[in-house]
Motif scaffolding. Structure first.
Motif, PDB file in Angstrom:
ATOM      1  N   SER A  63       0.854  -1.192   0.000  1.00 51.82           N
ATOM      2  CA  SER A  63       0.000   0.000   0.000  1.00 51.82           C
ATOM      3  C   SER A  63       0.891   1.245   0.000  1.00 51.82           C
ATOM      4  CB  SER A  63      -0.921   0.010   1.232  1.00 51.82           C
ATOM      5  OG  SER A  63      -0.147   0.095   2.410  1.00 51.82           O
ATOM      6  N   GLY A  64       0.352   2.317  -0.554  1.00 47.55           N
ATOM      7  CA  GLY A  64       1.088   3.574  -0.583  1.00 47.55           C
ATOM      8  C   GLY A  64       0.250   4.695   0.012  1.00 47.55           C
ATOM      9  N   LEU A  65       0.886   5.602   0.734  1.00 45.94           N
ATOM     10  CA  LEU A  65       0.173   6.737   1.342  1.00 45.94           C
ATOM     11  C   LEU A  65       0.719   8.038   0.761  1.00 45.94           C
ATOM     12  CD1 LEU A  65       0.229   5.629   5.109  1.00 45.94           C
ATOM     13  CD2 LEU A  65      -1.747   5.617   3.592  1.00 45.94           C
ATOM     14  N   PHE A  66      -0.190   8.886   0.292  1.00 42.58           N
ATOM     15  CA  PHE A  66       0.210  10.180  -0.276  1.00 42.58           C
ATOM     16  C   PHE A  66      -0.726  11.266   0.255  1.00 42.58           C
ATOM     17  CE2 PHE A  66       1.313   6.902  -3.344  1.00 42.58           C
ATOM     18  CZ  PHE A  66       2.648   7.200  -3.612  1.00 42.58           C
ATOM     19  N   PRO A  67      -0.192  12.460   0.569  1.00 42.79           N
ATOM     20  CA  PRO A  67      -1.077  13.561   0.991  1.00 42.79           C
ATOM     21  C   PRO A  67      -1.834  14.124  -0.216  1.00 42.79           C
ATOM     22  CG  PRO A  67       1.184  14.321   0.863  1.00 42.79           C
ATOM     23  CD  PRO A  67       1.208  12.855   0.559  1.00 42.79           C
ATOM     24  N   LEU A  68      -3.051  14.630   0.011  1.00 42.74           N
ATOM     25  CA  LEU A  68      -3.824  15.227  -1.073  1.00 42.74           C
ATOM     26  C   LEU A  68      -3.096  16.447  -1.631  1.00 42.74           C
ATOM     27  CD1 LEU A  68      -7.452  14.948   0.334  1.00 42.74           C
ATOM     28  CD2 LEU A  68      -6.560  13.811  -1.689  1.00 42.74           C
ATOM     29  N   ASP A  69      -2.525  17.219  -0.711  1.00 41.20           N
ATOM     30  CA  ASP A  69      -1.781  18.405  -1.120  1.00 41.20           C
ATOM     31  C   ASP A  69      -0.283  18.087  -1.069  1.00 41.20           C
ATOM     32  OD1 ASP A  69      -0.691  20.828  -1.581  1.00 41.20           O
ATOM     33  OD2 ASP A  69      -1.647  21.878   0.094  1.00 41.20           O
ATOM     34  N   GLY A  70       0.396  18.269  -2.190  1.00 45.91           N
ATOM     35  CA  GLY A  70       1.822  17.954  -2.273  1.00 45.91           C
ATOM     36  C   GLY A  70       2.659  18.736  -1.284  1.00 45.91           C
ATOM     37  N   ALA A  71       2.203  19.932  -0.898  1.00 49.06           N
ATOM     38  CA  ALA A  71       2.959  20.772   0.031  1.00 49.06           C
ATOM     39  C   ALA A  71       3.024  20.155   1.431  1.00 49.06           C
ATOM     40  CB  ALA A  71       2.324  22.163   0.110  1.00 49.06           C
ATOM     41  N   GLU A  72       2.073  19.262   1.737  1.00 45.54           N
ATOM     42  CA  GLU A  72       2.035  18.641   3.071  1.00 45.54           C
ATOM     43  C   GLU A  72       2.920  17.389   3.174  1.00 45.54           C
ATOM     44  OE1 GLU A  72      -2.082  17.930   3.719  1.00 45.54           O
ATOM     45  OE2 GLU A  72      -2.552  20.038   4.105  1.00 45.54           O
ATOM     46  N   TYR A  73       3.648  17.116   2.107  1.00 46.66           N
ATOM     47  CA  TYR A  73       4.472  15.895   2.082  1.00 46.66           C
ATOM     48  C   TYR A  73       5.515  15.862   3.208  1.00 46.66           C
ATOM     49  CZ  TYR A  73       7.264  12.029   0.303  1.00 46.66           C
ATOM     50  OH  TYR A  73       7.940  10.852   0.180  1.00 46.66           O
ATOM     51  N   PRO A  74       6.221  17.018   3.500  1.00 43.38           N
ATOM     52  CA  PRO A  74       7.196  16.996   4.619  1.00 43.38           C
ATOM     53  C   PRO A  74       6.539  16.635   5.948  1.00 43.38           C
ATOM     54  CG  PRO A  74       7.526  18.928   3.241  1.00 43.38           C
ATOM     55  CD  PRO A  74       6.259  18.295   2.777  1.00 43.38           C
TER      56      PRO A  74
END
Length: 328
Positions: A314-325
């Motif tokens: 499984s992979g987890l990604f934030p909806l907003d790329g800016a919240e990745y950190p």
């Protein structure tokens, strides 16, 4: 032609183990395993020319639709060697190439004494070539290196013969050159299989031991179990039992695949064939289990296989790329 008529060839249950050679074809995806298997079926004449079609051993609709092999297939081929003129029985297992079906390959290797390692002359040694080679080496199989597709304009047999020789530890001239498409060199390959691959070893008088290396469900006949007999003998109407569960069954039918099912009186040491008991649940014929006779059971099971571990990724990604950190 050194092909033998099926009716005159050594019959199941009465074949001397010294006449048997069990081998499989291993290679990377699309290196020509199924095409080479087709040529072997044609040259040994177990399939009539009028019934021949491409990818003859790929029976599932999805295999034929996508042009890939998913299920391993075992076939009994009669052959008269061009080297010593003797009659032999070759049990060939065609295996998948995709990494997803590596477990299928490992099961096939356990039923063999040798492997034909196929390499595409135009593409060379690739990932699954190495993966399947290491699997074969783990099983202590005799490896026959073969360069396929020598008829292609882009073929570089000399270059890849050297690479293959370094990998296996043989001489470049030991790498056989064949074309699964035209049939060139396939007769010589069959003779080398007879010459290089050892005959199966087993005790014909010991209690029966047979390794289940595959099973399929047939709507009309129930579970068809593919077995390789190691010791003893299996006959029709024998009472058999599964070593791991102790469940008892009656053998309704036993036979060999050549390449359509051929009913026989039984299976002897070193032979590969199928068993039908009328069981309707595949789980009762567990792959890797040992079949033995109920009235004279063996005390020691065969090695079997490691159970495959089911995996979920499984992979987890934030909806907003800016919240990745923040997620990190």
């Amino acid at each position: 032609m050194p092909a033998i008529d099926l009716a005159k060839a050594p019959q199941p249950a009465s074949t001397n183990p010294a006449q048997i050679r069990n081998f499989c074809i291993i290679a990377h995806i699309d290196h020509g395993k199924s095409t080479l298997a087709d040529r072997m079926l044609g040259i040994t004449e177990v399939v009539e020319q009028r019934n021949m079609r491409a990818q003859y051993l790929d029976r599932m609709d999805i295999e034929r639709e996508r042009g890939i092999t998913i299920k391993s297939q075992a076939v009994r081929l009669p052959w008269r060697s061009g080297i010593d003129g003797q009659e032999y029985i070759l049990n060939m297992i065609d295996t998948p190439g995709h990494v997803d079906f590596t477990y299928e390959v490992s099961r096939s290797l356990a039923a063999c004494e040798g492997a034909v390692l196929l390499v595409d002359c135009a593409q060379g040694i690739e990932a699954q070539t190495l993966a399947n080679l290491y699997l074969a080496m783990e099983n202590n199989l005799t490896i026959i290196p073969v360069l396929n597709k020598i008829d292609l304009p882009a073929a570089q047999p000399e270059k890849f013969a050297e690479e293959l020789a370094k990998l296996i530890g043989c001489q470049p001239e030991d790498c056989l050159r064949v074309s699964g498409k035209t049939g060139e060199g396939v007769t010589e390959l069959l003779d080398q299989i007879v010459k290089q691959i050892p005959a199966p070893v087993g005790d014909a008088n010991a209690p029966a031991r047979a390794l289940i290396f595959d099973s399929v469900y047939d709507t009309y006949r129930g579970v068809v179990t593919y077995v390789r007999v190691v010791d003893g003998h299996l006959s029709t109407r024998d009472q058999i039992q599964m070593f791991s569960t102790g469940v008892r069954h009656e053998m309704l039918e036993v036979g060999v695949i050549s390449p359509e099912p051929v009913v026989s009186k039984g299976l002897g040491v070193g032979e590969v064939g199928y068993v039908i008991t009328g069981v309707k649940d595949v789980r009762q014929s567990r792959v890797g289990d040992t079949i033995t006779t109920y009235h004279n059971p063996t005390k020691k099971a065969l090695a079997g296989y490691k159970d495959p571990k089911p995996m979920v990724f499984s992979g987890l990604f934030p909806l907003d790329g800016a919240e990745y950190p923040m997620l990190r």
